[in-house]
Design a protein around this motif. Structure first.
Motif, PDB file in Angstrom:
ATOM      1  N   THR A  10      51.628   6.014 -39.033  1.00 20.01           N
ATOM      2  CA  THR A  10      52.404   5.204 -37.962  1.00 20.01           C
ATOM      3  C   THR A  10      51.712   5.104 -36.610  1.00 20.01           C
ATOM      4  O   THR A  10      52.180   4.124 -35.995  1.00 20.01           O
ATOM      5  N   HIS A  54      45.241  -3.872 -38.216  1.00 21.82           N
ATOM      6  CA  HIS A  54      46.329  -4.017 -37.225  1.00 21.82           C
ATOM      7  C   HIS A  54      47.326  -4.960 -38.142  1.00 21.82           C
ATOM      8  O   HIS A  54      48.509  -4.586 -38.131  1.00 21.82           O
ATOM      9  N   SER A  55      46.966  -6.236 -38.317  1.00 20.37           N
ATOM     10  CA  SER A  55      47.914  -7.345 -38.715  1.00 20.37           C
ATOM     11  C   SER A  55      48.467  -7.000 -39.985  1.00 20.37           C
ATOM     12  O   SER A  55      49.504  -7.091 -40.338  1.00 20.37           O
ATOM     13  N   ASP A  59      51.223  -4.110 -39.586  1.00 20.82           N
ATOM     14  CA  ASP A  59      52.127  -4.643 -38.776  1.00 20.82           C
ATOM     15  C   ASP A  59      53.160  -5.625 -39.923  1.00 20.82           C
ATOM     16  O   ASP A  59      54.408  -5.439 -39.781  1.00 20.82           O
ATOM     17  N   ASP A  60      52.457  -6.286 -40.718  1.00 13.26           N
ATOM     18  CA  ASP A  60      53.285  -7.203 -41.755  1.00 13.26           C
ATOM     19  C   ASP A  60      53.968  -6.158 -42.920  1.00 13.26           C
ATOM     20  O   ASP A  60      54.708  -6.545 -43.359  1.00 13.26           O
ATOM     21  N   THR A  67      56.672  -1.446 -42.890  1.00  9.55           N
ATOM     22  CA  THR A  67      57.732  -1.542 -42.175  1.00  9.55           C
ATOM     23  C   THR A  67      58.926  -0.762 -43.046  1.00  9.55           C
ATOM     24  O   THR A  67      58.591  -0.677 -44.343  1.00  9.55           O
ATOM     25  N   ARG A  88      58.943   0.946 -37.066  1.00 12.12           N
ATOM     26  CA  ARG A  88      58.679  -0.539 -37.564  1.00 12.12           C
ATOM     27  C   ARG A  88      59.826  -0.809 -38.411  1.00 12.12           C
ATOM     28  O   ARG A  88      59.819  -0.905 -39.661  1.00 12.12           O
TER      29      ARG A  88
END
Length: 479
Positions: free
Chosen positions: A168, A232-233, A236-237, A240, A267
């Motif tokens: 995380t 990172h992208s 983030d996607d 979750t 997230r």
């Protein structure tokens, strides 16, 4: 599920050196059993014959408990009273979720599991895990990435601090990501030296238009070019709560739930939408000087968890899923008996079966001498055709179902196998199917189901991958 494990604190195996006594195995290499009850902590001070049974009441065995938080996070646990606790974080972030712009990002993400995070440096992470005598690993498949922590029960709180940071609080510092390039090449080259793995990778590339066609390894043109921003992208996607499951063995459900609610809910949301795999069929051939030809011929199979997938599992055992005796030959299965009539030279053949959340592949895998490849491959495909035409008996089906059930039960005997099974089901469906349910599904397979599965292979659009000296290897449209 294919996975590749990176241990953050590897141990040196000196047991293979001449003249060196075999050392005590490290914690990472214990063959851990799924404990059914706690061992009494009393010391045994009397001779065994005179020892009286302890009055300590043993806890009753528990079943797997599953909870789903309002934010979509799935939590599954089994308190098996083992002295070793294991916690795994499963994320729908496998290679199938890569796009054309970030090919190889999942492979880099797996190797980046031991880098500096927002809460702990790479040095402290490695030394801290080592000091606990624990292990922290990352594994990747086409469907998911899995982070697993194992330690003594009393050290669970400490190891979970590192696990939470790794999953995380990633930082992906540019200089640390750049330093991964040699490891990416070594990791890829080591894996690709395996002819079987190489031909399986080519098979998926030829079989699908998207998603499942992505390799488990970073392609050559992306080595050293996956940026921290892309990492990172991707996190983030996909990292979750709606795409994650936390699985614990040897830990109470309430404790695991409290941990997940506190640390793993940073997230929330469903994350990026899933892309359904599209099967197309095709062929890829890798020509080299290897005199052994590795070939795979498949059609689309059944998706994981479906009744059709159970039929393909039974069909695989009828045809032959490999030797059941160590260093032995699979002389009793249909593939071996059928191919033996086509060549007198040594060969190897087994049925191939891979199931994913929305698709599957089923077919035959052969290894033969270059000049025998044509006859061996054709004979293997013909054996599946024989089953499709009814060349199978009720006794064959009963024997195959027994093998399938035994293989499944033995696969979940270890803590690693059980965690993989619980995590895969929790991640896919948010529930856990107990072994009894899986066995009932296998028992429900009939002779007609097996024949129908074989006919689907025969009538379906074929995919073929071959590697070696392909001087006498047929093309897929010739089969």
């Amino acid at each position: 599920m294919t996975s590749h494990v990176l241990h953050l604190c590897p141990t040196v195996d000196v047991s293979k050196s001449w003249g060196v006594m075999r050392p005590i195995r490290s914690l990472n290499n214990f063959s851990k059993r799924c404990y059914a009850a706690a061992r009494p902590r009393e010391a045994l001070t009397e001779a065994y014959a005179a020892h009286k049974s302890s009055a300590v009441a043993l806890p009753a065995p528990q079943n797997v408990q599953v909870s789903k938080l309002p934010n979509g996070l799935v939590i599954a646990s089994l308190e098996n009273y083992s002295p070793v606790s294991s916690v795994g974080v499963f994320v729908k972030a496998g290679s199938r979720y890569e796009t054309a712009e970030n090919q190889g990002v999942a492979h880099v993400l797996r190797l980046a599991a031991n880098l500096t995070t927002k809460g702990v440096s790479a040095f402290k992470l490695c030394r801290g895990v080592e000091a606990l005598g624990a292990s922290l690993s990352a594994a990747l498949s086409r469907e998911s990435v899995v982070y697993t922590a194992e330690c003594f029960r009393d050290d669970l709180d400490n190891i979970l601090e590192y696990l939470v940071n790794v999953t995380t609080a990633q930082e992906f510092r540019p200089w640390e990501v750049n330093d991964l390039t040699p490891r990416i090449n070594i990791d890829k080259d080591r894996a690709m030296r395996s002819p079987r793995l190489g031909v399986v990778e080519k098979l998926h590339e030829a079989a699908y238009k998207n998603a499942l066609c992505n390799s488990l390894y970073c392609p050559d043109y992306m080595v050293g070019k996956v940026s921290p921003q892309q990492l990172h992208s991707f996190v983030d996607d996909h990292f979750t709560t709606g795409r994650m499951a936390v699985v614990g063995l040897g830990v109470s459900h309430s404790d695991l739930k409290q941990l997940a609610e506190r640390f793993l809910s940073v997230r929330s949301g469903a994350g990026a939408p899933a892309v359904k795999a599209s099967y197309r069929g095709g062929e890829l051939r890798v020509q080299n000087k290897d005199q052994q030809v590795h070939a795979l011929v498949v059609s689309e199979g059944g998706a994981a968890g479906s009744a059709e997938a159970d039929a393909f599992v039974v069909l695989q055992r009828i045809l032959g899923a490999g030797a059941h005796v160590k260093r032995g030959a699979s002389v009793a299965n249909k593939l071996s008996r059928g191919i033996a009539k086509a060549t007198t030279r040594l060969f190897d053949a087994s049925a191939f079966n891979a199931s994913y959340s929305d698709s599957g592949l089923f077919g035959v895998y052969t290894v033969s001498q270059a000049h025998d490849a044509d006859g061996v491959i054709r004979a293997a495909v013909a054996q599946v055709g024989g089953v499709a035409e009814g060349g199978v008996t009720a006794d064959d089906v009963v024997r195959a179902k027994t093998q399938a059930k035994a293989d499944y039960l033995m696969s979940i005997e270890s803590s690693h196998g059980l965690m993989a099974e619980v995590g895969a089901r929790a991640l896919a469906d948010g529930v856990y199917r107990p072994p009894e349910s899986i066995l009932r599904g296998v028992d429900a397979v009939t002779l007609e189901h097996v024949v129908k599965a074989a006919r689907k292979f025969v009538d379906g659009k074929k995919t073929m991958a071959a590697r070696g000296h392909l001087i006498n290897t047929p093309f897929v449209d010739e089969l």
